[in-house]
Motif scaffolding. Structure first.
Motif, PDB file in Angstrom:
ATOM      1  N   VAL A  51      -9.247   5.354   8.068  1.00  0.00           N
ATOM      2  CA  VAL A  51      -9.010   3.995   7.567  1.00  0.00           C
ATOM      3  C   VAL A  51      -7.582   3.559   7.894  1.00  0.00           C
ATOM      4  O   VAL A  51      -6.628   4.308   7.659  1.00  0.00           O
ATOM      5  N   GLU A  83     -18.552   2.600  -4.900  1.00  0.00           N
ATOM      6  CA  GLU A  83     -17.341   1.933  -5.408  1.00  0.00           C
ATOM      7  C   GLU A  83     -17.597   1.211  -6.718  1.00  0.00           C
ATOM      8  O   GLU A  83     -18.699   0.733  -6.980  1.00  0.00           O
ATOM      9  N   VAL A  90     -11.891  -0.094   8.215  1.00  0.00           N
ATOM     10  CA  VAL A  90     -12.597   1.184   8.068  1.00  0.00           C
ATOM     11  C   VAL A  90     -13.183   1.496   9.450  1.00  0.00           C
ATOM     12  O   VAL A  90     -14.035   0.759   9.951  1.00  0.00           O
ATOM     13  N   ALA A 132      -6.917   8.844  -1.516  1.00  0.00           N
ATOM     14  CA  ALA A 132      -7.077   9.416  -0.168  1.00  0.00           C
ATOM     15  C   ALA A 132      -5.716   9.842   0.389  1.00  0.00           C
ATOM     16  O   ALA A 132      -4.713   9.165   0.167  1.00  0.00           O
ATOM     17  N   LYS A 188      -4.718   0.645   7.165  1.00  0.00           N
ATOM     18  CA  LYS A 188      -4.416  -0.424   6.207  1.00  0.00           C
ATOM     19  C   LYS A 188      -3.065  -1.062   6.508  1.00  0.00           C
ATOM     20  O   LYS A 188      -2.063  -0.349   6.646  1.00  0.00           O
ATOM     21  N   LYS A 238       0.848  -1.200   0.000  1.00  0.00           N
ATOM     22  CA  LYS A 238       0.000   0.000   0.000  1.00  0.00           C
ATOM     23  C   LYS A 238       0.883   1.248   0.000  1.00  0.00           C
ATOM     24  O   LYS A 238       0.522   2.271  -0.581  1.00  0.00           O
ATOM     25  N   VAL A 264      -7.667  -4.217   5.642  1.00  0.00           N
ATOM     26  CA  VAL A 264      -8.193  -2.843   5.676  1.00  0.00           C
ATOM     27  C   VAL A 264      -9.232  -2.719   6.789  1.00  0.00           C
ATOM     28  O   VAL A 264     -10.155  -3.536   6.876  1.00  0.00           O
ATOM     29  N   GLU A 286      -5.264   6.470   6.489  1.00  0.00           N
ATOM     30  CA  GLU A 286      -5.702   7.411   5.455  1.00  0.00           C
ATOM     31  C   GLU A 286      -7.108   7.937   5.697  1.00  0.00           C
ATOM     32  O   GLU A 286      -7.892   7.337   6.450  1.00  0.00           O
ATOM     33  N   GLU A 287      -7.402   9.057   5.051  1.00  0.00           N
ATOM     34  CA  GLU A 287      -8.732   9.663   5.227  1.00  0.00           C
ATOM     35  C   GLU A 287      -9.805   8.739   4.661  1.00  0.00           C
ATOM     36  O   GLU A 287      -9.556   7.991   3.707  1.00  0.00           O
ATOM     37  N   LEU A 288     -10.965   8.786   5.275  1.00  0.00           N
ATOM     38  CA  LEU A 288     -12.078   7.966   4.800  1.00  0.00           C
ATOM     39  C   LEU A 288     -12.791   8.678   3.652  1.00  0.00           C
ATOM     40  O   LEU A 288     -13.132   9.844   3.767  1.00  0.00           O
ATOM     41  N   LEU A 289     -12.926   7.973   2.547  1.00  0.00           N
ATOM     42  CA  LEU A 289     -13.621   8.544   1.393  1.00  0.00           C
ATOM     43  C   LEU A 289     -15.048   8.034   1.387  1.00  0.00           C
ATOM     44  O   LEU A 289     -15.292   6.857   1.695  1.00  0.00           O
ATOM     45  N   MET A 312     -13.352   4.730  -5.716  1.00  0.00           N
ATOM     46  CA  MET A 312     -14.475   5.347  -4.991  1.00  0.00           C
ATOM     47  C   MET A 312     -14.893   6.581  -5.775  1.00  0.00           C
ATOM     48  O   MET A 312     -14.034   7.389  -6.164  1.00  0.00           O
ATOM     49  N   LEU A 368      -8.807   3.710  -4.710  1.00  0.00           N
ATOM     50  CA  LEU A 368      -8.693   3.086  -3.383  1.00  0.00           C
ATOM     51  C   LEU A 368      -7.531   2.117  -3.366  1.00  0.00           C
ATOM     52  O   LEU A 368      -6.803   2.006  -2.388  1.00  0.00           O
ATOM     53  N   GLU A 369      -7.406   1.362  -4.430  1.00  0.00           N
ATOM     54  CA  GLU A 369      -6.338   0.360  -4.483  1.00  0.00           C
ATOM     55  C   GLU A 369      -6.082  -0.054  -5.925  1.00  0.00           C
ATOM     56  O   GLU A 369      -6.951   0.068  -6.789  1.00  0.00           O
ATOM     57  N   LYS A 426     -18.954  -6.662  -1.204  1.00  0.00           N
ATOM     58  CA  LYS A 426     -17.869  -7.221  -0.393  1.00  0.00           C
ATOM     59  C   LYS A 426     -18.284  -7.772   0.962  1.00  0.00           C
ATOM     60  O   LYS A 426     -17.627  -8.649   1.506  1.00  0.00           O
TER      61      LYS A 426
END
Ligand code: AMP
Ligand code: GLY
Length: 420
Positions: free
Chosen positions: A139, A190, A153, A116, A141, A101, A151, A183-186, A271, A281-282, A212
């Protein structure tokens, strides 16, 4: 062509179906495969990286297609390329986009890809310090591969500190040196977006929306994915244009600028905020599971020629076509109890009664045949996929079959593709 697919899940079953039906395919192997895959490819029970390399040297395939991320991060693709074997899938350097990450975040920063805001921490105390000064949802990770479990959240800093403690103090990922990203939550919706590239040219490979969480209405813990719909319902022309210019193109150019060879698929987890802005996001550097199961039924063009063109850096001559105006849905049948503990070797009674067709397929993720009985061998066991003119028609089919399958331990979400 002689082709070897590496892996044993429903993703690899979907890959084998597409490759095996190609006019270019003479012989198809899957290592190690599963019972479902063994009906369309020759499976060999080989899963150790060095054993795979030895077998590839014997078979001398025209192409090896690597399904799961852990082989990519162990540089199976690089080792095979050193033996002059064509491979679909990046070397470990390219696979780092998924397996670290921190690497992904640095890459996004240096190539101006929206994601993010984040910070990296190497120990519990400094992460805790930071979280005590930054309240609110956030978040956490784990830096490395964690099979979708890395991850957290978190609704507040207390929950985030507990997540850091799991990683640094309980060492749930069994590593001595742990590293995390906070990291900041978005917020938003998705989608999964796919692009195949040979490092120079690239072609889009469709989209999907993944469900998910284990429970209906997105409740309960995260899983590997309990179902997908394809194409992603939120993907409109404006959004696709933004994804292309702000994420895809910058990624491909970034890889070139950083001298990272990449022959494979880029899977962007995105996102989308309320103003239709995409944020990455990834990255994943392999096909999504269960995304590919639903996307695969929509594909119209020859898949093997695309994979081979990618592996041999000829993608400029290839094309990808999907059936127009059709949707698909994949519903996962899991063993009740998943993603926590669940029983193995439970009997699925009537699986062979359902015939696969052009617009319906049951992919196997974890099955074996013993004494003429089909047994479950894992958490996510079957992927039921339907292709039809509307999401609601696909829903009708996958749920009809899910209800008909006689398996005492089956569990599935009831809301895949509802409200579409
Ligand atoms: P990842 O493995 O990074 O895609 O994360 C797994 C899941 O966690 C994603 O599919 C999102 O649902 C969620 N997630 C990851 N990062 C964030 C973020 N910054 N804000 C909100 N949700 C996130
Ligand atoms: N479905 C998400 C993944 O394959 O990572």
């Amino acid at each position: 062509m002689n082709v070897i697919v590496i892996g044993s899940g429903a993703r690899e079953h979907a890959l084998c179906r597409l490759i095996g039906r190609s006019y270019l395919c003479e012989k198809l192997y899957c290592f190690p495969g599963n019972y479902g895959i063994s009906q369309i490819a020759e499976c060999k029970n080989i899963s150790d990286t060095q054993d795979i390399i030895k077998e590839c040297q014997k078979i001398k395939p025209d192409l090896v297609v690597i399904g799961p991320e852990d082989y990519l991060s162990k540089n199976l693709a690089g080792e095979l390329r050193n033996l002059n074997i064509s491979v679909f899938g990046p070397n470990n350097e390219g696979a780092n986009l998924e397996s670290s990450k921190e690497f992904m975040k640095e890459f996004c920063k240096s190539h101006d890809i929206p994601t993010a805001k984040s910070n990296t921490f190497l120990d519990f105390d400094s992460a805790k310090d930071y979280l005590e000064k930054n309240h609110g949802p956030i978040v956490v990770k784990y830096d490395g591969l964690a099979a979708g479990k890395g991850v957290f959240v978190c609704k507040d800093s207390e929950e985030a500190i507990a997540a850091c403690s799991k990683i640094f103090i309980e060492k749930i990922f069994n590593k001595i040196d742990n590293k995390i990203i906070i990291e900041e939550l978005l917020e938003g919706k998705e989608l999964s977006y796919f692009t195949i590239t040979d490092g120079n040219d690239y072609l889009n490979f469709g989209s999907a929306q993944d469900y998910k969480r284990i429970g209906d209405n997105d409740t309960g813990p995260n899983t590997g994915g309990m179902g997908t719909v394809s194409p992603a319902p939120i993907l409109n022309e404006d959004l696709e244009q933004r994804i292309q210019t702000q994420i895809v193109l910058k990624t491909i150019n970034g890889l070139k600028r950083d001298d990272i060879e990449f022959q494979g698929v880029l899977f962007f987890g995105i996102m989308v905020d309320q103003d239709n802005n995409p944020f990455l996001l990834e990255y994943n550097t392999r096909f999504g599971d269960p995304e590919i199961q639903s996307i695969s039924l929509r594909l119209k063009s020859d898949f093997l020629s695309t994979l081979h063109a990618t592996a041999t850096k000829n993608l400029g001559y290839a094309n990808i076509k999907f059936v127009s105006n059709k949707k698909s849905i994949c519903l996962i049948l899991a063993t009740r109890g998943y993603p926590d503990d669940y029983p193995k070797n439970t009997i699925i009674d009537n699986l062979n009664n359902f015939e696969n067709t052009e617009d319906f397929y049951i992919f196997h993720a974890a099955t074996k045949l013993e004494n003429n009985k089909v047994l479950s061998t894992g958490g996510r066991v079957l992927s039921i996929v339907s292709l039809n003119e509307s999401y609601s028609k696909c829903r009708e089919t996958v749920y009809e079959i899910a209800n008909k399958i006689e398996w005492e331990n089956k569990y599935f979400r009831r809301d895949i593709g509802s409200n579409l």
